[in-house]
Design an enzyme around this catalytic site. Structure first.
Site, PDB file in Angstrom:
ATOM      1  N   ARG A   1      98.261  13.274  76.927  1.00  0.00           N
ATOM      2  CA  ARG A   1      98.836  14.484  77.532  1.00  0.00           C
ATOM      3  C   ARG A   1      97.857  15.141  77.723  1.00  0.00           C
ATOM      4  O   ARG A   1      97.432  15.474  77.095  1.00  0.00           O
ATOM      5  CB  ARG A   1      99.579  15.053  76.454  1.00  0.00           C
ATOM      6  CG  ARG A   1     100.382  16.521  77.180  1.00  0.00           C
ATOM      7  CD  ARG A   1     102.302  16.633  76.738  1.00  0.00           C
ATOM      8  NE  ARG A   1     102.947  16.336  77.181  1.00  0.00           N
ATOM      9  CZ  ARG A   1     104.228  15.848  76.707  1.00  0.00           C
ATOM     10  NH1 ARG A   1     104.346  17.154  76.443  1.00  0.00           N
ATOM     11  NH2 ARG A   1     104.524  15.662  77.558  1.00  0.00           N
TER      12      ARG A   1
ATOM     13  N   HIS B   1     104.963  12.702  84.931  1.00  0.00           N
ATOM     14  CA  HIS B   1     104.790  12.427  83.733  1.00  0.00           C
ATOM     15  C   HIS B   1     105.296  10.626  84.034  1.00  0.00           C
ATOM     16  O   HIS B   1     106.806  11.316  83.935  1.00  0.00           O
ATOM     17  CB  HIS B   1     106.442  13.284  83.414  1.00  0.00           C
ATOM     18  CG  HIS B   1     106.353  13.965  82.332  1.00  0.00           C
ATOM     19  ND1 HIS B   1     105.450  12.590  81.143  1.00  0.00           N
ATOM     20  CD2 HIS B   1     106.961  14.448  80.513  1.00  0.00           C
ATOM     21  CE1 HIS B   1     106.421  12.823  80.030  1.00  0.00           C
ATOM     22  NE2 HIS B   1     106.826  13.659  79.940  1.00  0.00           N
TER      23      HIS B   1
ATOM     24  N   CYS C   1     114.820  16.648  81.172  1.00  0.00           N
ATOM     25  CA  CYS C   1     113.780  15.402  80.205  1.00  0.00           C
ATOM     26  C   CYS C   1     113.155  16.454  79.189  1.00  0.00           C
ATOM     27  O   CYS C   1     113.011  16.114  78.257  1.00  0.00           O
ATOM     28  CB  CYS C   1     112.113  15.503  81.542  1.00  0.00           C
ATOM     29  SG  CYS C   1     111.191  17.543  81.530  1.00  0.00           S
TER      30      CYS C   1
ATOM     31  N   ARG D   1     113.076   7.716  75.843  1.00  0.00           N
ATOM     32  CA  ARG D   1     111.461   7.333  75.471  1.00  0.00           C
ATOM     33  C   ARG D   1     111.083   7.013  74.838  1.00  0.00           C
ATOM     34  O   ARG D   1     109.904   6.085  75.147  1.00  0.00           O
ATOM     35  CB  ARG D   1     110.691   8.893  75.353  1.00  0.00           C
ATOM     36  CG  ARG D   1     111.705  10.034  76.205  1.00  0.00           C
ATOM     37  CD  ARG D   1     110.903   9.795  77.970  1.00  0.00           C
ATOM     38  NE  ARG D   1     109.245  10.050  77.874  1.00  0.00           N
ATOM     39  CZ  ARG D   1     108.962  11.155  77.388  1.00  0.00           C
ATOM     40  NH1 ARG D   1     109.047  12.379  77.118  1.00  0.00           N
ATOM     41  NH2 ARG D   1     107.211  10.669  77.163  1.00  0.00           N
TER      42      ARG D   1
HETATM   43  N1  NVA Z   1     107.530  19.983  84.043  1.00  0.00           N
HETATM   44  C1  NVA Z   1     107.292  19.867  82.378  1.00  0.00           C
HETATM   45  C2  NVA Z   1     107.762  18.811  81.856  1.00  0.00           C
HETATM   46  C3  NVA Z   1     107.738  19.014  80.544  1.00  0.00           C
HETATM   47  C4  NVA Z   1     108.281  17.406  79.483  1.00  0.00           C
HETATM   48  C5  NVA Z   1     105.747  20.441  81.478  1.00  0.00           C
HETATM   49  O1  NVA Z   1     105.313  19.768  82.248  1.00  0.00           O
HETATM   50  O2  NVA Z   1     106.294  21.950  81.406  1.00  0.00           O
HETATM   51  N1   CP Z   2     109.980  16.273  77.544  1.00  0.00           N
HETATM   52  C1   CP Z   2     108.421  15.078  76.862  1.00  0.00           C
HETATM   53  O1   CP Z   2     108.027  14.791  77.822  1.00  0.00           O
HETATM   54  O2   CP Z   2     109.047  16.256  75.484  1.00  0.00           O
HETATM   55  P1   CP Z   2     107.513  16.657  74.702  1.00  0.00           P
HETATM   56  O3   CP Z   2     107.025  17.938  75.688  1.00  0.00           O
HETATM   57  O4   CP Z   2     108.707  17.631  74.206  1.00  0.00           O
HETATM   58  O5   CP Z   2     107.376  15.425  74.632  1.00  0.00           O
END
Ligand code: NVA
Ligand code: CP
Length: 314
Positions: A117, A144, A269, A297
């Protein structure tokens, strides 16, 4: 190890590949991932063994916080008979203590795959160039893809034929939106994206199945699915107060559902902010499938892991 017969070997198109963007795959490859995920979900629910990653290790690096991504990758790898290790991003300091490429080369000598990530998408691209094992994008500022797989898997479970479905995404044209557009374009799913002016997603080419607009009510008309995400993504906190003004009128509410089909479902999400991007009553209603998305997921990522790292051929 006894392998369920339906999970037998067929071809080798996935082995060793990276999973950085949905658009790096063909429609039939994405369909293969989704159908394997359905099989794996069935195996898990039936208590059937599906140890397709026996002896394999996944390294996970998080440059931003996570609950679902970290836990679903860890549990999924374990269920597949492998092990996952969480590499502390603050300790290895990719790009500071050591170059991204050297971390990639080193990890490639220890593990069978890496999930990152990343704050910046280019970190993933640089890592993937130097690594000799598959890299999976666990969210970047631009994409994502793991989320998009789980989202479409959930729509399939709830609505069946994807070609008959219309999705409306309301809110910020962000990473989640970009990956949703990519998967809808690939699979031929109708998608309306309603964002405030200046917050629309960046399209690389003229879309075929996606329309971009500003009016959420228009976007939600006859929709089967209304989807939203946070307005302020991780790493964008400094733009927060400005965005809260721009997004006035974009909270998913009853009016939007009145424009949609009577059996429309709500998707997010997660993590979510009730009363900001979605009305509390909708988030907590029976229309809401957000925890199905979270569960899925696990199943969809297990399919990705089995195909890319496990050598399962389809
Ligand atoms: N758009 C959000 C998604 C989190 C799962 C972010 O990048 O923080
Ligand atoms: N939706 C998602 O990616 O959740 P987290 O940020 O908790 O991993």
């Amino acid at each position: 190890m006894s392998m369920p017969e339906k999970l037998s070997l067929e071809s080798a198109s996935f082995v060793g590949r990276d999973f950085l963007e949905i658009s790096h795959f063909t429609p039939s490859e994405i369909e293969t991932i989704l159908s394997l995920a359905h099989e794996l979900k069935g195996c898990l629910k039936a208590g059937e063994s599906h140890k397709l990653l026996e002896g394999k290790t996944l390294a996970m690096i998080f440059e931003k916080p996570s609950s679902r991504t970290r836990i679903s990758f860890e549990v999924g790898t374990f269920q597949l008979g492998g092990s996952a290790i969480n590499v502390n991003a603050a300790e290895i300091k990719m790009g500071e203590r050591e170059s991204i490429a050297d971390v990639a080369r080193t990890l490639s000598r220890y593990v069978d795959g890496v999930m990152i990530r990343a704050l910046y998408h280019w970190t993933l691209e640089e890592f993937a160039l130097a690594a000799t094992v598959p890299l999976i994008n666990g969210l970047s500022d631009h994409h994502h893809p793991c989320q998009a797989l789980a989202d479409i898997f959930t729509v399939q479970e709830r609505k069946g034929d994807l070609k008959k479905v219309k999705i409306c995404y309301v809110g910020d044209g962000n990473n989640v939106c970009n990956s949703l557009i990519q998967i809808c374009e690939l699979l031929g799913i109708r998608l309306s994206v309603a964002t405030p002016p200046g917050h629309q997603p960046l399209l690389r080419k003229e879309p075929k199945y996606t329309e971009l607009l500003n009016d959420p009510i228009e976007g939600c008309r006859d929709a089967d699915v209304i989807y939203t995400d946070v307005w302020i993504s991780m790493g964008q906190e400094e733009a927060g107060s400005r965005k809260m003004v721009d997004f006035e009128g974009y909270m998913v509410d009853k009016k939007m559902f009145t424009a949609a089909k009577s059996d429309a479902i709500f998707m997010h999400c997660l993590p979510a902010h009730r009363g900001v991007e979605v009305e509390q009553a909708i988030f907590d209603s029976s229309r809401s499938v957000v925890f199905d998305q979270a569960e899925n997921r696990l199943h969809t990522q297990k399919a990705v892991l089995a195909l890319l790292l496990g050598g399962l051929r389809r």
